[in-house]
Design an enzyme around this catalytic site. Structure first.
Site, PDB file in Angstrom:
ATOM      1  N   GLU A 160      -0.340  -9.390   4.278  1.00  0.00           N
ATOM      2  CA  GLU A 160      -1.363  -9.431   3.439  1.00  0.00           C
ATOM      3  C   GLU A 160      -1.291 -10.463   2.108  1.00  0.00           C
ATOM      4  O   GLU A 160      -1.488  -9.924   0.972  1.00  0.00           O
ATOM      5  CB  GLU A 160      -2.110  -8.197   2.866  1.00  0.00           C
ATOM      6  CG  GLU A 160      -2.692  -7.323   4.200  1.00  0.00           C
ATOM      7  CD  GLU A 160      -3.341  -6.255   4.015  1.00  0.00           C
ATOM      8  OE1 GLU A 160      -4.273  -5.899   4.587  1.00  0.00           O
ATOM      9  OE2 GLU A 160      -2.705  -5.396   3.281  1.00  0.00           O
ATOM     10  N   ASP A 186       1.018  -1.104   0.026  1.00  0.00           N
ATOM     11  CA  ASP A 186       0.015   0.200  -0.092  1.00  0.00           C
ATOM     12  C   ASP A 186       1.011   1.206  -0.173  1.00  0.00           C
ATOM     13  O   ASP A 186       1.051   1.952   1.058  1.00  0.00           O
ATOM     14  CB  ASP A 186      -0.830  -0.057   1.342  1.00  0.00           C
ATOM     15  CG  ASP A 186      -1.680   0.958   1.500  1.00  0.00           C
ATOM     16  OD1 ASP A 186      -1.845   2.005   0.538  1.00  0.00           O
ATOM     17  OD2 ASP A 186      -2.292   1.311   2.640  1.00  0.00           O
ATOM     18  N   HIS A 218       6.042  -2.352   4.304  1.00  0.00           N
ATOM     19  CA  HIS A 218       5.980  -3.748   4.579  1.00  0.00           C
ATOM     20  C   HIS A 218       7.376  -4.426   3.620  1.00  0.00           C
ATOM     21  O   HIS A 218       7.365  -5.153   2.792  1.00  0.00           O
ATOM     22  CB  HIS A 218       5.071  -4.291   3.968  1.00  0.00           C
ATOM     23  CG  HIS A 218       3.561  -3.748   4.639  1.00  0.00           C
ATOM     24  ND1 HIS A 218       3.080  -4.298   6.005  1.00  0.00           N
ATOM     25  CD2 HIS A 218       2.502  -3.073   4.022  1.00  0.00           C
ATOM     26  CE1 HIS A 218       2.155  -3.507   6.196  1.00  0.00           C
ATOM     27  NE2 HIS A 218       1.764  -2.871   5.079  1.00  0.00           N
ATOM     28  N   ASN A 229      -2.679   8.461   5.813  1.00  0.00           N
ATOM     29  CA  ASN A 229      -2.974   7.790   7.042  1.00  0.00           C
ATOM     30  C   ASN A 229      -2.003   8.312   8.276  1.00  0.00           C
ATOM     31  O   ASN A 229      -1.976   7.379   9.177  1.00  0.00           O
ATOM     32  CB  ASN A 229      -3.075   6.109   7.006  1.00  0.00           C
ATOM     33  CG  ASN A 229      -3.812   5.775   5.672  1.00  0.00           C
ATOM     34  OD1 ASN A 229      -4.990   6.297   5.422  1.00  0.00           O
ATOM     35  ND2 ASN A 229      -3.243   5.058   4.865  1.00  0.00           N
ATOM     36  N   GLU A 275      -1.783  -3.891  12.866  1.00  0.00           N
ATOM     37  CA  GLU A 275      -2.248  -2.637  12.214  1.00  0.00           C
ATOM     38  C   GLU A 275      -3.819  -2.408  13.335  1.00  0.00           C
ATOM     39  O   GLU A 275      -4.291  -3.503  13.127  1.00  0.00           O
ATOM     40  CB  GLU A 275      -2.632  -2.774  10.537  1.00  0.00           C
ATOM     41  CG  GLU A 275      -1.443  -2.958  10.106  1.00  0.00           C
ATOM     42  CD  GLU A 275      -1.585  -2.989   8.455  1.00  0.00           C
ATOM     43  OE1 GLU A 275      -2.691  -2.488   8.219  1.00  0.00           O
ATOM     44  OE2 GLU A 275      -0.706  -3.363   7.382  1.00  0.00           O
ATOM     45  N   PHE A 301      -6.589   7.459   0.166  1.00  0.00           N
ATOM     46  CA  PHE A 301      -6.104   6.383   1.105  1.00  0.00           C
ATOM     47  C   PHE A 301      -4.713   6.410   1.378  1.00  0.00           C
ATOM     48  O   PHE A 301      -4.127   5.729   2.524  1.00  0.00           O
ATOM     49  CB  PHE A 301      -6.603   5.070   0.456  1.00  0.00           C
ATOM     50  CG  PHE A 301      -7.018   4.061   1.604  1.00  0.00           C
ATOM     51  CD1 PHE A 301      -8.156   4.249   2.307  1.00  0.00           C
ATOM     52  CD2 PHE A 301      -6.191   2.931   1.747  1.00  0.00           C
ATOM     53  CE1 PHE A 301      -8.623   3.211   3.102  1.00  0.00           C
ATOM     54  CE2 PHE A 301      -6.707   2.063   2.822  1.00  0.00           C
ATOM     55  CZ  PHE A 301      -7.822   2.010   3.217  1.00  0.00           C
TER      56      PHE A 301
END
Length: 1021
Positions: A473, A209, A396, A607, A540, A604
């Site tokens: 993920e 992400d 990540h 954050n 998270e 998005f």
């Protein structure tokens, strides 16, 4: 010997449809090491100052092609002329240097909608290729020594040539790729050519992400070694909590050239403390005559153990000697600590650990992930320490190696995460592996295991790293078993984490701990109460998108109540927004879609607990308060006894300076310091000897803990915790103001006049629309009921606009207006019907006294069956000149009903324009809770004072909620000519369990079917 290239057997290049091929001729991974000439130089541990190091950062020649077919296929040849090529900074993303475009997408692979691909195929129609060329000269001091090149980070796949010959190929964007250049270099000028592919088959493994960008984005350097060289070091330094002694184990992988083969040499190791003094009575030594693994061991008496609270480090120097001549010295930092699962809990040095953590992407608004400097990283470290963050997850992918060195030095616990995310290859709720990558697919096995290997080998000696993570993920499958087994076999001193077991329980054994994302509070409590089998963390949680992080304190109540719940990592640290400019030169922070990038996920990327430019957001203050480790609670108000809970694991409360202040209506009337001895993990009690005066007022006690001395991360006096208590409210006599008023009416208005004021209430709208003090108007828009706030990102995610849109711009129809009057009082009663489908009602009463004070009482009866109300209050506007704000309430930063633990009751001031918090998308901001009074004035101090009866929430901004909602970037907001004031009974909390569906918790919501009363006093000043 030079590398002999053989093309892949399937006819495709290495970067496409060849997941088994992830490197050609790349050197074996090892710990970060650069040789030094002397032990003294090694003790300084400045690798870039070593005579064995040469940076290749700087300007390279560069050519951009939109796809592989358009690239210059023979650019790497030694005689190819690149003089007319453009210059490119290294390190950098080429997307931020005028080529290609940045693309932000969360889950969706970036090529979706452009090419219909299945793994392991890479895009070919639009898959940019960057070709880099530069020259270098091998330093004369390296004569007869090997020469190596190290690429610390290249995204996503690249080939390397020197002097026209292929040296090798590598994938894995986030761990080093090193090649032996010795067979290729010559005396004088050498030509280095690098060909980088934006996407490759490895990109299926790198669906993180983040902004999708490419290029040589970390350092590139040459290095040399002596002909006898410690190629790798493995250092283990466990700490025995019972004996307080440590053990030191060193494995040195020594390589030699043929000229030294058979010659007696020795390896020595010495440990030095922070002052540079030898710790071991005698150096550890081992002689050898051929290359191989050298083992050295020692016991260390009573070392200072390493922890985030006290990150004590030693320096290990390992040197190679030929008689009395030192051939090479290597060094690394060492921390003595023990970590593991004991009695079902994760423990550091024998104590239950709680991760006060955050996820962190490597990012700056100007450079993206490229060229992240030590100063950039240090700014993050200092803020984390100052705001009570003790842990970080490298989301990540493995970070720049300097990050881990800083975590070692300053004290942060680290989850080091493998460069693996394949979120776009599977979906939540799917049964079985399906198309998930890597799954159990054999073609991906060695690729993903190698990603673990390169991470482990580089980072294995850092005491800050407590946990290895298999990635993020990426569902499950047999390949995770292989990754897990590799790490457990290599490193029994750490535990392994993988959240993906939550989605594929068949492979639950590949994570030593239970880890989930964004689970609700009730789910955590169920796990704790139902005797979960493993220690639990939230890898998270508290999704910090825009105005968020509400009810964070509720998670911390659970972490403190249930030992098996051991903290979490907030998503995430910094907004990922890129600084760019509009065509007219306006600078702004861009998010997904602003570069024409598709697919994209818009805001998005916003954050962060800090903004993209590194400035602190209001959310971080809440984190600091929820994470604080010294907590006070009231035992008995009469005897002024308070409980002191010390949640530090290794630090006594007496090591901090404890201060207390007593304020009367926000002004300090008493203050002093305390000294209390409360051992780590224990609870004590203290008497605070304040005296409440008899004068009328509100008395607030604040107790806080501060650093006694300067530290590496903050100055003396820095506050680490605070708690506040309203200890008394002393009432006084209410005076009756003398003077007379007059109320008169026309067809349009009721006019109320006193000695110094004139007010008008419209008979048509029921609004107080004019309020003049000594002839000067204070209002430009009259008071009206308001039930809407500018949508936050969380509101949009949970569809508040669809669910509660009836309250957005609700029409209020005046149905009744009546007046009570005397010389001392005028009361105007109004009643409104609200057009909410099911009828709701709002009654507003204005009670005027001779001084011009107006007591406003708003009563809202929201019909049962309607959706929740975003807020209950009154809105009005003033001229833009009234831009000075002060208030007595919670502050100084924005705070909300469910996010005000980090705000203190006090008197604060500011400028109205500064109350608009720069979230990526304009949204609700600037709110203040528990407001006793607020003034909105011009620079001469004239304006309005609002006083809560007893408390209100208040807000003053240059825009209405609807104006904020209408613009998707701050720079698009028009210049304002007004100040919009909202005085609320309450505004619903901001929530933040997640940003795609989670609603504000019920206890911070304003449900329909209830009557709400909002009461305050308005007075001209």
């Amino acid at each position: 010997m030079t590398f002999q290239y053989t093309p892949p057997a399937n006819g495709y290049p290495e970067w496409n449809n060849n997941p088994e091929i992830f490197q050609l001729n790349r050197m074996k991974a090892h710990a970060t090491l650069i040789p030094f000439s002397t032990v003294e130089e090694a003790l300084k541990l400045d690798r870039k100052d070593s005579s064995f190091y040469e940076s290749l950062n700087g300007l390279w020649k560069f050519r951009f092609s939109e796809n592989p077919d358009a690239r210059v296929k023979d650019f790497h040849k030694a005689d190819y002329d690149v003089s007319d090529w453009s210059d490119m900074k290294v390190p950098a993303h080429w997307q931020l240097e005028g080529y290609d475009y940045p693309q932000y997408t969360n889950v969706t692979y970036p090529w979706v909608g452009k090419e219909d691909l299945k793994p392991p195929f890479a895009p070919t129609k639009y898959n940019p290729v960057g070709q880099y060329v530069r020259t270098f000269t091998v330093p004369e001091r390296w004569e007869d020594q090997p020469v190596y090149i190290s690429f610390q980070g290249v995204e996503s796949a690249f080939y390397v040539w020197v002097n026209g010959e292929l040296v090798g190929y590598s994938e894995d964007s986030f761990t080093p790729a090193e090649f032996d250049l010795t067979p290729y270099v010559k005396e004088g000028e050498n030509t280095l050519a690098v060909e980088v592919y934006r996407w490759s088959d490895a990109s299926w493994l790198e669906d993180q992400d983040f902004w999708r960008m490419s290029g040589i984005f970390r350092d590139v350097y040459l290095y040399s070694t002596p002909n006898v060289h410690v190629y790798d070091l493995e250092v283990r330094s466990p700490y025995d909590v019972k004996t307080k002694n440590g053990s030191l184990s060193v494995k040195a992988d020594v390589v030699t050239s043929s000229r030294y083969e058979g010659q007696p040499l020795r390896v020595e190791a010495q440990l030095y403390d922070a002052q540079g003094k030898s710790v071991l009575d005698t150096s550890l030594q081992n002689s050898f005559t051929s290359e191989g693994m050298i083992h050295l061991e020692a016991s260390v008496e009573k070392p200072h153990p390493w922890s985030a609270e006290s990150p004590s480090l030693y320096t290990l120097v390992v040197s190679v000697w030929d008689g009395e001549q030192v051939l090479e010295a290597q060094s690394c930092k060492v921390g003595f600590r023990t970590f593991g699962i004991e009695d079902g809990l994760m423990k550091i040095n024998g104590e239950r650990i709680v991760f006060r953590g955050v996820n962190r992407h490597e990012f700056t608004s100007k450079k993206g992930r490229a060229a992240i400097s030590r100063d950039d990283m240090l700014q993050d470290i200092l803020l984390m320490k100052q705001y009570n963050i003790n842990a970080v997850r490298t989301s990540h992918y493995p970070n720049d190696v300097v990050w881990y060195e800083l975590c070692d030095e300053y004290g942060l616990y680290v989850i080091d995460e493998t460069n693996l995310e394949t979120h776009g290859s599977w979906s939540y709720g799917q049964v079985g592996e399906g198309e998930a990558v890597p799954g159990s697919k054999p073609e991906w096995r060695e690729n993903v295991v190698d990603r673990c290997r390169t991470m482990y080998e580089r980072d294995k000696n850092h005491p800050s790293i407590l946990i290895w993570s298999l990635g993020n993920e990426s569902f499950g499958g047999e390949n995770f078993v292989h990754m897990y087994n590799f790490l457990k076999e290599k490193d029994p001193t750490r535990i392994v984490h993988y959240e993906g077991i939550f989605h594929h329980r068949e492979y639950e054994h590949v994570s030593d701990i239970e880890s989930t994302m964004y689970n609700k509070i009730e789910d955590l409590e169920k796990y704790a109460m139902w005797n979960g089998k493993k220690p639990y963390i939230l890898c998270e949680y508290s999704h910090a998108m825009g105005n968020s992080c509400g009810n964070l304190f509720k998670y911390w109540e659970l972490f403190e109540r249930y030992p098996i719940l051991q903290g979490g990592f907030i998503w995430d640290w910094r907004d990922q927004a890129l600084e760019t400019t509009t065509e007219d030169g306006t600078t702004y922070l861009a998010y997904g879609g602003d570069f024409g990038d598709t697919p994209n996920d818009g805001t998005f990327c916003g954050n962060g607990l800090i903004f993209a430019d590194g400035k602190v957001s209001p959310k971080l203050h809440e984190v600091k308060a929820c994470h604080q480790s010294i907590k006070w609670s009231l035992v008995d108000l009469g005897s002024q006894r308070f409980q002191v809970e010390n949640q530090y694991l290794f630090t006594n409360v007496k090591d901090y300076e404890l201060k207390w202040t007593l304020t009367k209506d926000g002004q300090i009337v008493q203050e002093d310091v305390l000294s209390i001895d409360v051992q780590p993990t224990q609870t004590g009690e203290a008497h605070i000897p304040y005296t409440v005066p008899s004068e009328r007022g509100e008395y607030v006690l604040t107790v806080s803990a501060h650093l006694k001395e300067d530290t590496s991360w903050a100055k003396r006096g820095h506050e680490v915790s605070f708690n506040q208590f309203v200890v008394a409210k002393v009432a006084g006599d209410s005076s009756i103001e003398e003077g007379e008023m007059n109320a008169s009416e026309t067809d349009r208005d009721w006019t109320i006049e006193g000695p110094s004021f004139t007010a008008k209430v419209s008979k048509e709208t029921g609004m107080l629309h004019s309020y003049k003090i000594e002839g000067v108007e204070r209002l430009t828009q009259g008071l009206r009921p308001n039930f809407w706030r500018a949508l936050t990102d969380n509101d949009r995610g949970n569809k508040l606009d669809e669910r509660a849109g009836v309250w957005r711009d609700v029409k209020a129809t005046l149905t009744q207006l009546s007046v009570e009057q005397s010389k001392q009082k005028v009361i105007i009663h109004t009643m409104f019907t609200l057009a909410t489908g099911l009828p709701s009602f709002c009654r507003v009463t204005y009670a005027f006294d001779p001084t011009g004070e107006v007591t406003v009482t708003q009563t809202v009866d929201a019909q049962a069956g309607l959706p929740e109300l975003p807020e209950v209050g009154m809105l009005f506007a003033m001229k833009e000149e009234f831009d000075q704000l002060s208030w007595y309430g919670k502050g100084p930063h924005e705070n909300h009903w469910d996010r005000n633990k980090g705000a203190k009751i006090g008197i604060y001031e500011g400028v109205v324009s500064e109350q608009l918090t720069p979230y990526l998308r304009p949204q609700e901001s600037g709110n203040k809770t528990d407001v006793r009074w607020m003034t909105v004035t011009n620079k001469e101090g004239r304006g309005l004072k609002i006083s809560g009866l007893p408390l209100v929430e208040a807000n003053a901004l240059p825009y209405t909620p609807l104006e904020l909602e209408a613009h998707d970037h701050h720079y698009k907001l028009p210049t304002s000519d007004k100040v919009v004031v909202r005085v609320n009974y309450k505004q619903m909390g901001v929530g933040g369990d997640d940003s795609w569906g989670a609603k504000t918790h019920p206890e911070f919501t304003l449900p329909s079917g209830q009557v709400y009363v909002n009461q305050f006093v308005l007075k001209g000043i």
